[in-house]
Design an enzyme around this catalytic site. Structure first.
Site, PDB file in Angstrom:
ATOM      1  N   CYS A   1       0.904  -1.205  -0.029  1.00 42.25           N
ATOM      2  CA  CYS A   1      -0.083   0.088  -0.068  1.00 42.25           C
ATOM      3  C   CYS A   1       0.816   1.218   0.234  1.00 42.25           C
ATOM      4  CB  CYS A   1      -0.872  -0.108   1.239  1.00 42.25           C
ATOM      5  SG  CYS A   1      -1.789   1.604   1.502  1.00 42.25           S
TER       6      CYS A   1
ATOM      7  N   CYS B   1       0.694   3.053   3.246  1.00 49.89           N
ATOM      8  CA  CYS B   1       1.628   2.700   4.379  1.00 49.89           C
ATOM      9  C   CYS B   1       2.504   2.602   4.173  1.00 49.89           C
ATOM     10  CB  CYS B   1       1.281   0.988   4.167  1.00 49.89           C
ATOM     11  SG  CYS B   1      -0.536   0.658   4.966  1.00 49.89           S
TER      12      CYS B   1
ATOM     13  N   ASP C   1       0.297  16.652  -0.882  1.00 45.26           N
ATOM     14  CA  ASP C   1       0.144  15.872  -2.116  1.00 45.26           C
ATOM     15  C   ASP C   1       0.634  16.214  -3.357  1.00 45.26           C
ATOM     16  OD1 ASP C   1      -3.156  14.771  -3.185  1.00 45.26           O
ATOM     17  OD2 ASP C   1      -2.057  15.295  -4.620  1.00 45.26           O
TER      18      ASP C   1
ATOM     19  N   HIS D   1      -3.440   0.829   8.690  1.00 48.26           N
ATOM     20  CA  HIS D   1      -4.015   0.752   7.242  1.00 48.26           C
ATOM     21  C   HIS D   1      -5.394   0.782   7.529  1.00 48.26           C
ATOM     22  CE1 HIS D   1      -4.926   0.041   3.039  1.00 48.26           C
ATOM     23  NE2 HIS D   1      -5.628  -0.636   3.232  1.00 48.26           N
TER      24      HIS D   1
ATOM     25  N   ASN E   1     -12.437  10.947  -0.706  1.00 48.42           N
ATOM     26  CA  ASN E   1     -12.933  10.141  -1.627  1.00 48.42           C
ATOM     27  C   ASN E   1     -13.074   8.683  -1.242  1.00 48.42           C
ATOM     28  OD1 ASN E   1     -13.499  12.254  -3.634  1.00 48.42           O
ATOM     29  ND2 ASN E   1     -11.295  12.434  -3.984  1.00 48.42           N
TER      30      ASN E   1
ATOM     31  N   GLY F   1     -13.858   8.236  -7.360  1.00 53.94           N
ATOM     32  CA  GLY F   1     -12.524   8.437  -7.719  1.00 53.94           C
ATOM     33  C   GLY F   1     -11.401   8.242  -6.843  1.00 53.94           C
TER      34      GLY F   1
ATOM     35  N   HIS G   1      -6.123   3.679   0.740  1.00 50.58           N
ATOM     36  CA  HIS G   1      -5.946   3.780   2.285  1.00 50.58           C
ATOM     37  C   HIS G   1      -6.382   5.108   2.946  1.00 50.58           C
ATOM     38  CE1 HIS G   1      -2.280   3.882   5.433  1.00 50.58           C
ATOM     39  NE2 HIS G   1      -2.965   4.783   5.820  1.00 50.58           N
TER      40      HIS G   1
ATOM     41  N   HIS H   1      -7.853   8.699   3.428  1.00 51.06           N
ATOM     42  CA  HIS H   1      -7.097  10.076   3.431  1.00 51.06           C
ATOM     43  C   HIS H   1      -8.130  10.811   3.585  1.00 51.06           C
ATOM     44  CE1 HIS H   1      -7.110   8.349  -0.517  1.00 51.06           C
ATOM     45  NE2 HIS H   1      -7.203   9.629  -0.928  1.00 51.06           N
TER      46      HIS H   1
ATOM     47  N   HIS I   1      -8.324  14.788   2.203  1.00 48.12           N
ATOM     48  CA  HIS I   1      -7.699  15.959   1.284  1.00 48.12           C
ATOM     49  C   HIS I   1      -7.852  17.504   2.375  1.00 48.12           C
ATOM     50  CE1 HIS I   1      -7.090  13.623  -2.386  1.00 48.12           C
ATOM     51  NE2 HIS I   1      -7.977  13.240  -1.626  1.00 48.12           N
TER      52      HIS I   1
HETATM   53  P1  DGP Z   1      -7.723  10.316  -4.048  1.00 51.73           P
HETATM   54  O1  DGP Z   1      -7.882  10.361  -5.563  1.00 51.73           O
HETATM   55  O2  DGP Z   1      -8.951  10.658  -3.301  1.00 51.73           O
HETATM   56  O3  DGP Z   1      -7.538   8.693  -3.859  1.00 51.73           O
HETATM   57  O4  DGP Z   1      -6.148  10.861  -3.496  1.00 51.73           O
HETATM   58  C1  DGP Z   1      -5.137  10.379  -3.712  1.00 51.73           C
HETATM   59  C2  DGP Z   1      -4.105  11.703  -4.077  1.00 51.73           C
HETATM   60  O5  DGP Z   1      -2.878  10.906  -3.423  1.00 51.73           O
HETATM   61  C3  DGP Z   1      -4.161  12.052  -4.989  1.00 51.73           C
HETATM   62  O6  DGP Z   1      -4.511  13.608  -4.945  1.00 51.73           O
HETATM   63  C4  DGP Z   1      -2.481  12.279  -5.429  1.00 51.73           C
HETATM   64  C5  DGP Z   1      -2.044  11.610  -4.222  1.00 51.73           C
HETATM   65  N1  DGP Z   1      -0.499  10.958  -4.164  1.00 51.73           N
HETATM   66  C6  DGP Z   1      -0.724   9.641  -5.086  1.00 51.73           C
HETATM   67  N2  DGP Z   1       0.641   9.067  -4.945  1.00 51.73           N
HETATM   68  C7  DGP Z   1       1.058   9.788  -4.168  1.00 51.73           C
HETATM   69  C8  DGP Z   1       2.605   9.886  -3.738  1.00 51.73           C
HETATM   70  O7  DGP Z   1       3.539   9.086  -4.163  1.00 51.73           O
HETATM   71  N3  DGP Z   1       2.940  11.087  -2.887  1.00 51.73           N
HETATM   72  C9  DGP Z   1       2.160  12.002  -2.459  1.00 51.73           C
HETATM   73  N4  DGP Z   1       2.686  13.146  -1.801  1.00 51.73           N
HETATM   74  N5  DGP Z   1       0.728  12.112  -2.829  1.00 51.73           N
HETATM   75  C10 DGP Z   1       0.360  11.106  -3.699  1.00 51.73           C
END
Ligand code: DGP
Length: 112
Positions: free
Chosen positions: A3, A6, A29, A45, A85, A91, A96, A98, A100
């Site tokens: 993950c 994780c 992000d 997780h 989300n 989307g 995992h 999260h 925003h």
């Molecule tokens: P969601 O689409 O709601 O599952 O948001 C996932 C977010 O995670 C997306 O806005 C981009 C971010 N993201 C994906 N991979 C990485 C990463 O390796 N590092 C960081 N800092 N953010 C990431």
């Protein structure tokens, strides 16, 4: 478990951390949708909001106690938006839990 978040929580993949304690981590992000775009995750997780139960109440409460601290530290005086989300229709791209934190500009009100 394989993950991404994780691995970020464990420090195996680097991230731009803005807050960390024993149970949660906040980091920027990688693909910001607003001038300030931070993700807050539990270190343990949990797949998404859909997996939350009463057993997670303290953890979720903690996340929502820290979010305003982060907002103050980031200077989000005009307000901010919290988004989580959950599942494919929303989307969710990283399975995992999260939250925003989006801010730093006047955000669009588009919801769907
Ligand atoms: P969601 O689409 O709601 O599952 O948001 C996932 C977010 O995670 C997306 O806005 C981009 C971010 N993201 C994906 N991979 C990485 C990463 O390796 N590092 C960081 N800092 N953010 C990431």
């Amino acid at each position: 478990m394989d993950c991404l978040f994780c691995k970020i929580a464990a420090g195996e993949i680097p991230s731009a951390k803005v807050y960390e304690d024993e149970t949660i981590l906040a980091f920027r992000d990688i693909n910001p949708q607003a001038p300030t775009h931070i993700l807050v995750i539990p270190k343990a997780h949990i797949g998404s909001v859909a997996e939350l139960t009463e057993a997670n109440a303290a953890l979720v409460g903690h996340i929502f106690a820290v979010i305003p601290e982060i907002a103050v530290r980031e200077g989000l005086t005009g307000g901010f938006r919290i988004v989580s989300n959950c599942g494919p229709d929303a989307g969710q791209s990283v399975p995992h839990l999260h939250f925003h934190i989006l801010g730093g500009k006047e955000l669009s009100l588009e919801m769907a």
